[in-house]
Structures are given as C-alpha cells and as structure tokens.
Design a protein around this motif. Structure first.
Motif, PDB file in Angstrom:
ATOM      1  N   GLN A  10     -15.991   2.342  -5.142  1.00 28.78           N
ATOM      2  CA  GLN A  10     -16.062   3.780  -5.383  1.00 28.78           C
ATOM      3  C   GLN A  10     -16.632   4.526  -4.175  1.00 28.78           C
ATOM      4  N   GLU A  11     -17.434   3.820  -3.357  1.00 29.62           N
ATOM      5  CA  GLU A  11     -18.127   4.477  -2.254  1.00 29.62           C
ATOM      6  C   GLU A  11     -17.303   4.502  -0.968  1.00 29.62           C
ATOM      7  N   ARG A  12     -16.238   3.672  -0.901  1.00 31.20           N
ATOM      8  CA  ARG A  12     -15.462   3.597   0.337  1.00 31.20           C
ATOM      9  C   ARG A  12     -14.368   4.649   0.330  1.00 31.20           C
ATOM     10  N   PRO A  13     -14.302   5.538   1.309  1.00 29.64           N
ATOM     11  CA  PRO A  13     -13.281   6.585   1.336  1.00 29.64           C
ATOM     12  C   PRO A  13     -11.895   6.005   1.577  1.00 29.64           C
ATOM     13  N   THR A  14     -10.911   6.607   0.949  1.00 30.70           N
ATOM     14  CA  THR A  14      -9.519   6.221   1.145  1.00 30.70           C
ATOM     15  C   THR A  14      -8.929   7.037   2.290  1.00 30.70           C
ATOM     16  N   PRO A  15      -8.171   6.380   3.195  1.00 29.35           N
ATOM     17  CA  PRO A  15      -7.566   7.151   4.289  1.00 29.35           C
ATOM     18  C   PRO A  15      -6.722   8.286   3.749  1.00 29.35           C
ATOM     19  N   SER A  16      -6.834   9.444   4.362  1.00 31.32           N
ATOM     20  CA  SER A  16      -6.104  10.599   3.851  1.00 31.32           C
ATOM     21  C   SER A  16      -4.646  10.501   4.248  1.00 31.32           C
ATOM     22  N   THR A  17      -3.761  10.597   3.272  1.00 30.58           N
ATOM     23  CA  THR A  17      -2.332  10.639   3.554  1.00 30.58           C
ATOM     24  C   THR A  17      -1.813  11.927   2.968  1.00 30.58           C
ATOM     25  N   ASN A  18      -0.948  11.846   1.982  1.00 30.60           N
ATOM     26  CA  ASN A  18      -0.424  13.100   1.454  1.00 30.60           C
ATOM     27  C   ASN A  18      -0.714  13.251  -0.032  1.00 30.60           C
ATOM     28  N   GLY A  19      -2.014  13.213  -0.397  1.00 29.37           N
ATOM     29  CA  GLY A  19      -2.444  13.536  -1.755  1.00 29.37           C
ATOM     30  C   GLY A  19      -2.051  12.500  -2.780  1.00 29.37           C
ATOM     31  N   ARG A  20      -1.407  12.978  -3.838  1.00 33.00           N
ATOM     32  CA  ARG A  20      -1.111  12.134  -4.992  1.00 33.00           C
ATOM     33  C   ARG A  20      -0.196  10.965  -4.621  1.00 33.00           C
ATOM     34  N   ALA A  21       0.775  11.191  -3.755  1.00 28.93           N
ATOM     35  CA  ALA A  21       1.692  10.124  -3.347  1.00 28.93           C
ATOM     36  C   ALA A  21       0.931   8.980  -2.712  1.00 28.93           C
ATOM     37  N   SER A  22      -0.121   9.295  -1.946  1.00 32.89           N
ATOM     38  CA  SER A  22      -0.930   8.269  -1.302  1.00 32.89           C
ATOM     39  C   SER A  22      -1.627   7.403  -2.338  1.00 32.89           C
ATOM     40  N   VAL A  23      -2.196   7.996  -3.365  1.00 30.44           N
ATOM     41  CA  VAL A  23      -2.870   7.233  -4.419  1.00 30.44           C
ATOM     42  C   VAL A  23      -1.863   6.335  -5.140  1.00 30.44           C
ATOM     43  N   GLU A  24      -0.681   6.877  -5.392  1.00 28.16           N
ATOM     44  CA  GLU A  24       0.355   6.081  -6.043  1.00 28.16           C
ATOM     45  C   GLU A  24       0.766   4.905  -5.168  1.00 28.16           C
ATOM     46  N   ASP A  25       0.887   5.158  -3.864  1.00 22.81           N
ATOM     47  CA  ASP A  25       1.245   4.078  -2.938  1.00 22.81           C
ATOM     48  C   ASP A  25       0.184   2.989  -2.928  1.00 22.81           C
ATOM     49  N   GLN A  43       6.850  -2.123   3.332  1.00 24.98           N
ATOM     50  CA  GLN A  43       7.245  -0.717   3.245  1.00 24.98           C
ATOM     51  C   GLN A  43       6.041   0.185   2.985  1.00 24.98           C
ATOM     52  N   LEU A  44       5.204  -0.232   2.049  1.00 25.26           N
ATOM     53  CA  LEU A  44       4.043   0.580   1.684  1.00 25.26           C
ATOM     54  C   LEU A  44       3.036   0.671   2.824  1.00 25.26           C
ATOM     55  N   LEU A  45       2.862  -0.422   3.546  1.00 23.10           N
ATOM     56  CA  LEU A  45       1.943  -0.402   4.686  1.00 23.10           C
ATOM     57  C   LEU A  45       2.460   0.534   5.781  1.00 23.10           C
ATOM     58  N   LYS A  46       3.771   0.546   5.997  1.00 28.19           N
ATOM     59  CA  LYS A  46       4.360   1.442   6.990  1.00 28.19           C
ATOM     60  C   LYS A  46       4.197   2.904   6.580  1.00 28.19           C
ATOM     61  N   LYS A  47       4.209   3.164   5.262  1.00 27.39           N
ATOM     62  CA  LYS A  47       4.039   4.535   4.771  1.00 27.39           C
ATOM     63  C   LYS A  47       2.588   5.007   4.864  1.00 27.39           C
ATOM     64  N   GLY A  48       1.702   4.075   5.144  1.00 32.53           N
ATOM     65  CA  GLY A  48       0.299   4.455   5.288  1.00 32.53           C
ATOM     66  C   GLY A  48      -0.573   4.143   4.094  1.00 32.53           C
ATOM     67  N   ALA A  49      -0.093   3.273   3.188  1.00 31.71           N
ATOM     68  CA  ALA A  49      -0.921   2.869   2.047  1.00 31.71           C
ATOM     69  C   ALA A  49      -2.195   2.207   2.554  1.00 31.71           C
ATOM     70  N   ASP A  50      -3.278   2.402   1.831  1.00 25.53           N
ATOM     71  CA  ASP A  50      -4.593   1.879   2.232  1.00 25.53           C
ATOM     72  C   ASP A  50      -4.642   0.373   1.997  1.00 25.53           C
ATOM     73  N   VAL A  51      -4.703  -0.402   3.075  1.00 25.96           N
ATOM     74  CA  VAL A  51      -4.695  -1.861   2.969  1.00 25.96           C
ATOM     75  C   VAL A  51      -5.971  -2.382   2.303  1.00 25.96           C
ATOM     76  N   ASN A  52      -7.021  -1.559   2.306  1.00 25.62           N
ATOM     77  CA  ASN A  52      -8.291  -1.978   1.702  1.00 25.62           C
ATOM     78  C   ASN A  52      -8.605  -1.222   0.404  1.00 25.62           C
ATOM     79  N   PHE A  53      -7.579  -0.671  -0.198  1.00 24.84           N
ATOM     80  CA  PHE A  53      -7.758   0.020  -1.478  1.00 24.84           C
ATOM     81  C   PHE A  53      -8.202  -0.985  -2.551  1.00 24.84           C
ATOM     82  N   GLN A  54      -9.102  -0.558  -3.433  1.00 26.81           N
ATOM     83  CA  GLN A  54      -9.580  -1.431  -4.521  1.00 26.81           C
ATOM     84  C   GLN A  54      -9.402  -0.735  -5.861  1.00 26.81           C
TER      85      GLN A  54
END
Length: 665
Positions: A10-25, A43-54
């Motif tokens: 919960q404390e680690r910030p998610t890289p900013s992409t394009n809002g809701r689409a980023s969270v879905e990715d 594909q998702l990594l190329k789109k900028g999905a957070d590789v360290n998302f939890q």
C-alpha cells in the motif's frame, strides 16, 4: 546486489501511466503471470504496466506469481524489466523464499545473484531452505545448502508469538513433520543437521515426526532419528512423551521401536497424569498394553482394572491382574459433606463415584449433575482440585468460550465477579470452572415472591445492586463490556451475596461509547427489576419506554439513579465510579446518623449558613455531598426557576434522610 525492499504494497507508489487503464493493466499483469501467458506479459510490460505492482489482499507481485508457477522465461523477463526479487508479500515472503517452496533450481539460480542474503526470512522466520525442507524439494535444498543456507537456523518469529513460545523450529523439524524421509536423511547425513535441536516449546524433530498422519513415513523417519540418538524423553504439547504420542497413534510397530531405546522412560506421565500404559488401556489397545507390561511398565498408574472392565475386555482384566494391577479406586469417606445446600445431594453422589480426571477436573456429563442450560454445552457440577465448582462447557475454539476465559482471567481480582478457578481442554471441549453459587437472581425472587419489604429497609436490593455496580465498574476499567446483563447472569450464594457471571458475549471495549451505554441501560433495567423484587419480568421491562421505567420506582433517589444510568453524559467509562456514592446506596442507619449528628430539618428549610448539615450538602465538602449535589441537580431547564429547584432539593433531602429519623425514634 542491494535491492530496495517494500514491506507494504500500500505504501509503494505505482508508476503514473494513464489513470484507470494503468490500474487495469497492472491487474492484468498479475493474472497473465498466474496463467503463464508470456506474450500478454510482454505486451503489458511494453505498455508500461508496473512490474512491481502488488495485489491489495496478500501482496502478490507478478514475480511472486511467476516464481510460484516455476516459469523461468517469465521470471527472466520480469527481472530484465526491473522486477524486485526482494519485494515482500504481506507475510514477508520474497520471490526467493517462494522459490524455495516451488523447488525450481533454475528459478533459484536466476534470483540468487540479486538477493542480498540467502537466509532471508519472512515474518514467521521461514527461509527458502526451510520451505524447501518443509515441502520436500530435494534439489532446491541441495542448491541452497551449497550456496550458504544455514542448516540449523532456528525460526525467528514475531515477538508476540515468541512470548507464547511459538517459533524456534529448524528445517529438520519441518521435514520430519512433513513426512519427507529423503530430506530428513539428507539433512542428517549430508548436511549435519542437529538432531538435538529444540523449538521454543522444547520439542525436537522426533516430536514433529509423530505429528504426521502417515504411519509408514513416521516409522521411517523415527528410525533415522533414533539411529542418530535423538532424545526420546523430550516432551511435546500437553507434556506428552514420544512413547505416549506413539500410543495415541495406535501404532504397535512404532511403540516397539521406541521401547528398544536404552533411555526410554515408559512410566512418564503427561499433563493429565496418564502413562503410556494407562492410555493404551483406555484406548482398548490390548497388544500395546501387553507389550508395555512385558517391558516392565508399572500397573499402579490408575484404576486399570476398572477401565478394562468398563471396556468389557475380560482378557485384558485378567492379564493386568497377573501383572500386578489391583483395584485402585477407594470411595471417599462416607462422612464427607458438601458446602452447597441446594446442590448437596448431587455433589455427594458425584464425589462418591469414580470418574476419570480431566486434568484437575472431575465431572460427569449427565442430567443428574446439570445446573443450567447455556449458549453451548450447558453448566454442570464438578470438582476442580477437590473444590465444588460449576463447570461451563464450550466446544474447542468457541469464540464465546474464549471470551469467557479472557474476561475472567483479566478480572481475577474483581471480588464482585464470579471466582474463576481454571479451565481444561479435552476431546474438543473447553471446561471453564467457576465458583458454585446457589441460584440466579431471577430464581431468588421466584423463591421469595410475595415477601413484602414495606416499611422495612431493603438491604438485599441495595447490597445486590452495589455488588453489580462494582462488578461492572471494574469490568469497564479493565477494558471490557459485558453486553448481556440480565437477572440470570447475577448469581446469589448461600449467604445472599451476589456476583456477576456469564461473560461469553462480552467484548473488548473499542472506545465506542455505545458499548458501555448498553451496559448502563441494562443496569438501569436491573435497578427497576430488583427494587420491584422481580414482580415485573426483565423481558417486560425491556419493552417499556425510558420515561415509564423511570417512574416505576416509588422513591426519588431510585428514580434519579436510573436517570443517571440512562443519561450518563460524555465520560461513560468512569460513570459508575461516581454513582457508587449515590444516596440510593446510603443505608438508613447512615442517613439517621447524619441527620442526628450534624443538624435538623429546620436548618435546611431556612438555609442557615453555618449549619453543619447545609455545609455537608455543598459540593466538595464530603463524599456524600458531592454525590448528593450531582443527583439532585435538575437536568430539565423547564422544571422551574432556581428557587423552585432549591425547594425541591431541600424537600427531597428531607425525604431521603429524615424518613429514617421517624422510624429510628
């Protein structure tokens, strides 16, 4: 390589992409790694999905998932995109520790160069090596050992867990409990595992091995441990020895194996005073009982003959007799007398019959000895360390039972709460042992219905309510609320003393004033119930409105006491402390002495400034005055002007104090 560790997703910030689409990715990336869909992962990594998302629930990251599935390609791909190998789930497990569970050596090789410590552990103290041992992953175990994993590391758990003696286990204990014969052999003969190591409860690998349900695996591991001279006298839970545990498993071969050991002590007892032989007789294990006797087990470990007879095993009775067993039960002396008047006959009968002890408790679950129904298993007569007790039954793990014991233990010094002697656990049942009283408050009034107290001081009502107020006050101060105050939960002893009982619905106070207010409102109902001598049922009182309840008592001091309970103000936790000095609790004798010693009615009426009685009534001059000032203060501003209030205060005091003067004369 030093890697930043995030303990809380919960404390680690998610890289900013394009809002809701980023969270879905990000969520899609979690699912793609679970499903081992490498193309979607790319594909998702190329789109900028957070590789360290939890994920929010348990803290799993894409790398955790890839490691769990054992997919080296996805693991490698994630690492190349910056995945952190030391990222922790909510339980503190890193991908490297999860790799120990999965057992994939290729994945371990990918992660190891990026891990700071091969012996890193989760919040419960598990390392990757321990996990590999617990799950029987031989190749992973060997790889970790070659790369510096500590074989005899003891599990370091959280501080509050250590306080209750949790933790301290080793990889050998994990492998033994898991029934992994090959891992136990490797740990002992290749890696130098310490067979003498013990956890924080004093248990060793042999104790852990006996917890496994597969008898053949248990025997194989036991043989390996015995060959390495494992201690066979160590104690497990309930102070049970390995021999007693082997008898409990009903495994003759295992018992034979243990009895071959030079230092075996077959007459050791567990917490319930049972030896291996007595347990074998109770469990109808004739062959094991005979083996123990042939090996020299003592037969004076209880009434073995009576137990065998109750099991209708004539052959075992004869065998035990031939090996020295004798009738061991001696009925208590006939002149024994119970303390309880109401339960005397049943107690005398229970005292005179044989019952197997449950720890320190003697009890017989039979209608003849039943005292009352309860929320779960009923209340029965019993003897706890020879003391007459009421035993409240709960099923093992019951929330109500845990509440009961927790509150009673926290209120042992509360003399107005029923005395708690102790508890026992046996066969999935919790036995809570309490002081035995004669009747409930409800039963008391039923027995004394029609006995008027007109023109008499109702000492019983005052004493019972005083005890009840003190009990609830101390309960609140200890951090609990009762939540079930009613006449059935107030117990009366043979001397008409009262104590509060039944805490199975009690809760730890969360700070919510309503939790305490519920207790205070129930106390208000009980005041009305008691002063009316139970003539109005408690259930009927609960259906009446507040104003009707307040008007039921015949005197002003009782009505005022009830008002204070229904309208306590802001400081609810300490509210009862002030009410214990309320005039309701003044005895007639103390009222008379006060009036006689310090003044008379005329001093009050004319408000003589230097009159002792008038000084007594002013706030701050005495304990009584403070209480009186509180309870005579009118809350409703519409009741009249100051002069009318003053006159009312004078009038009420005269009623409270002087009503005794006439009778005393």
């Amino acid at each position: 390589m030093e890697t930043k560790v995030h303990n809380n997703p919960q404390e680690r910030p998610t890289p900013s992409t394009n809002g809701r689409a980023s969270v879905e990715d990000n969520h899609l990336l979690i699912e793609a790694t679970k499903n081992e869909d490498i193309e979607l992962v790319q594909q998702l990594l190329k789109k900028g999905a957070d590789v360290n998302f939890q994920d929010e629930e348990w803290g799993w990251s894409p790398l955790h998932n890839a490691v769990q599935s054992g997919n080296e390609d996805i693991v490698d791909l994630l690492l190349n995109h910056g995945a952190e190998p030391c990222l922790r789930k909510r339980n503190g497990a890193t991908p490297f520790i999860v790799a120990g569970i999965a057992g994939n050596v290729k994945v371990l090789k990918l992660l190891l160069p990026k891990v700071a410590d091969v012996n890193e552990c989760d919040v419960h103290g598990f390392t990757a090596f321990m996990e590999a041992s617990a799950y029987g992953k031989v190749e992973a175990l060997r790889f970790l050992y070659k790369n510096g994993a500590k074989v005899n590391l003891h599990r370091k758990t959280k501080q509050d867990q250590e306080k209750i003696r949790k933790g301290g286990a080793t990889a050998l204990m994990d492998a033994a409990e898991g029934g992994h014969v090959d891992v136990v052999r490797i740990l002992l003969h290749e890696m130098g595992a310490d067979v003498h190591a013990r956890d924080n409860m004093g248990r060793n690998a042999l104790t852990y091995a006996l917890l496994n349900s597969d008898d053949e695996k248990v025997k194989a591991i036991t043989r390996l441990l015995l060959d390495c001279n494992v201690d066979v006298s160590v104690r497990g839970e309930g102070r049970k020895t390995p021999l007693i545990l082997a008898v409990e498993k009903k495994n003759l071969g295992l018992v034979e194996m243990l009895l071959e050991q030079k230092h075996i002590e077959m007459n050791d007892t567990d917490n319930e005073g049972k030896t291996a032989l007595r347990l074998a007789v109770e469990l109808k294990l004739k062959e094991i009982a005979q083996l123990l006797c042939h090996k020299g087990a003592r037969t004076d470990c209880g009434d073995l003959l009576a137990i065998a007879r109750r099991n209708y095993d004539r052959d075992l009775v004869k065998f035990l007799s031939q090996h020295g067993a004798v009738e061991d039960f001696h009925p208590p002396a006939q002149d024994w007398k119970p303390q309880s008047l109401r339960w005397g006959e049943a107690l005398k009968h229970l005292h005179g019959i044989y019952r197997p002890m449950i720890g320190k408790l003697k009890i017989f679950i039979d209608e003849k000895y039943k005292i009352a129904d309860s929320s779960e298993g009923g209340v029965y007569l019993g003897f706890y360390e020879d003391q007459e007790v009421a035993v409240k039954l709960f099923y093992e793990g019951s929330t109500h039972g845990q509440n009961e014991v927790s509150v009673l233990q926290s209120n042992r010094i509360n003399s107005n709460v029923v005395t708690f002697y102790g508890s026992e656990n046996y066969r999935a049942c919790l036995y809570v042992c309490l002081a035995l009283c004669e009747r409930t408050l409800e039963e008391h009034f039923a027995d004394h219905r029609g006995e008027a107290v007109q023109n008499k001081e109702d000492e019983f009502a005052r004493n019972v309510l005083s005890s009840l107020f003190k009990a609830v006050e101390e309960l609140h101060l200890s951090g609990y609320t009762h939540q079930d105050l009613q006449p059935q939960n107030m117990l009366i002893d043979s001397k008409n003393g009262a104590c509060l009982a039944d805490f199975d619905k009690s809760i730890k106070w969360t700070g919510d004033p309503q939790e305490i207010k519920r207790d205070l409102e129930a106390l208000g109902l009980l005041v009305v119930y008691v002063v009316n001598q139970g003539d109005i049922s408690f259930e009927r009182l609960k259906d009446l409105g507040t104003e009707k309840l307040i008007q039921l008592p015949p005197d002003e001091e009782t009505r005022d006491l009830i008002r204070h309970l229904f309208f306590p103000g802001d400081n609810v936790k300490d509210h009862l402390s002030g009410l214990l000095g309320h005039p309701f609790f003044w005895s007639w004798a103390s009222r008379y002495r006060t009036l006689r010693d310090v003044g008379n009615e005329s001093d009050i009426k004319v408000r003589k400034a230097n009159a002792k009685i008038l000084q007594l009534l002013q706030p701050g001059t005495s304990e009584h005055s403070t209480s009186f000032a509180r309870w005579t203060t009118k809350r409703n501003s519409t009741t009249g002007n100051r002069k009318e209030k003053s006159n009312l205060k004078t009038e009420v005091l005269i009623k409270v104090v002087a009503k005794v003067e006439i009778r005393e004369e």
